[in-house]
Design a protein around this motif. Sequence first.
Motif, PDB file in Angstrom:
ATOM      1  N   CYS A 133      -5.425 -31.039  12.543  1.00  0.00           N
ATOM      2  CA  CYS A 133      -4.398 -31.389  13.523  1.00  0.00           C
ATOM      3  C   CYS A 133      -3.004 -30.904  13.142  1.00  0.00           C
ATOM      4  CB  CYS A 133      -4.387 -32.892  13.782  1.00  0.00           C
ATOM      5  SG  CYS A 133      -5.813 -33.421  14.747  1.00  0.00           S
ATOM      6  N   CYS A 169       0.738 -38.069  13.942  1.00  0.00           N
ATOM      7  CA  CYS A 169      -0.191 -37.685  12.870  1.00  0.00           C
ATOM      8  C   CYS A 169      -0.061 -38.617  11.667  1.00  0.00           C
ATOM      9  CB  CYS A 169       0.061 -36.238  12.448  1.00  0.00           C
ATOM     10  SG  CYS A 169      -0.518 -35.024  13.650  1.00  0.00           S
ATOM     11  N   ALA A 227      -8.443 -33.379  17.463  1.00  0.00           N
ATOM     12  CA  ALA A 227      -7.562 -34.380  18.078  1.00  0.00           C
ATOM     13  C   ALA A 227      -8.358 -35.320  18.966  1.00  0.00           C
ATOM     14  CB  ALA A 227      -6.468 -33.681  18.886  1.00  0.00           C
ATOM     15  N   ILE A 245      -7.453 -35.492  11.322  1.00  0.00           N
ATOM     16  CA  ILE A 245      -6.012 -35.261  11.489  1.00  0.00           C
ATOM     17  C   ILE A 245      -5.483 -34.402  10.346  1.00  0.00           C
ATOM     18  CG2 ILE A 245      -3.736 -36.355  11.525  1.00  0.00           C
ATOM     19  CD1 ILE A 245      -4.994 -38.684  13.037  1.00  0.00           C
TER      20      ILE A 245
END
Length: 197
Positions: free
Chosen positions: A14, A36, A114, A10
Amino acid sequence: IFSIVVFGSIVNECYVNKDSQHPELLCIFNENESACSYGIAVGVIAFFGCIFFFVVDLYFQQISSVKDRKRAVLLDLGFSGFLAFLWFVAFCFLANQWQRTTLTRGFSQGADAARAAITFSFFSIIIWVVLALRALQRYRLGTDMSLFATEQFGTDPSASYPGYPGGSSVESTETYQSPPFTETLEPNPKGYQVPAY
């Protein structure tokens, strides 16, 4: 390891630019910053919790207080159950937000990260449930074997030790204690000459 994969993927991949006109970094999960942040927070908490309980397991046999041992096992049980719940929420939240995400050209570069975060958050649920069951088994084993008993023997100094069970696995009522100071005192023991002064 799973928590490192979740919060690492993440943090690293991300947060992306939606397109070239928008220079700010957005969370890939439906542009929802909370998704997140939650995934990172749960991953970091799980990582440090694992380190803490690994150290507790290493030093568990050296904990002399029975109450402290019981607290350590109950803390492990509670923390494992709580983390299993947090990972379940993380999986549902991330999967829901990922389902609502429209993949643009900028977002497609973080799609694998993800999916990895969602997959490993699902595996983390299973791992933490297993750890909670292990802690529950450890607690039950400890209560069955009197691990957490405060008194193993009677406090009376004249109390005898219980007898060892016989071969037929039936505990005998005999006790193994010899009476104290049963030696007979002879005036002149054999082989010892009283010196004359």
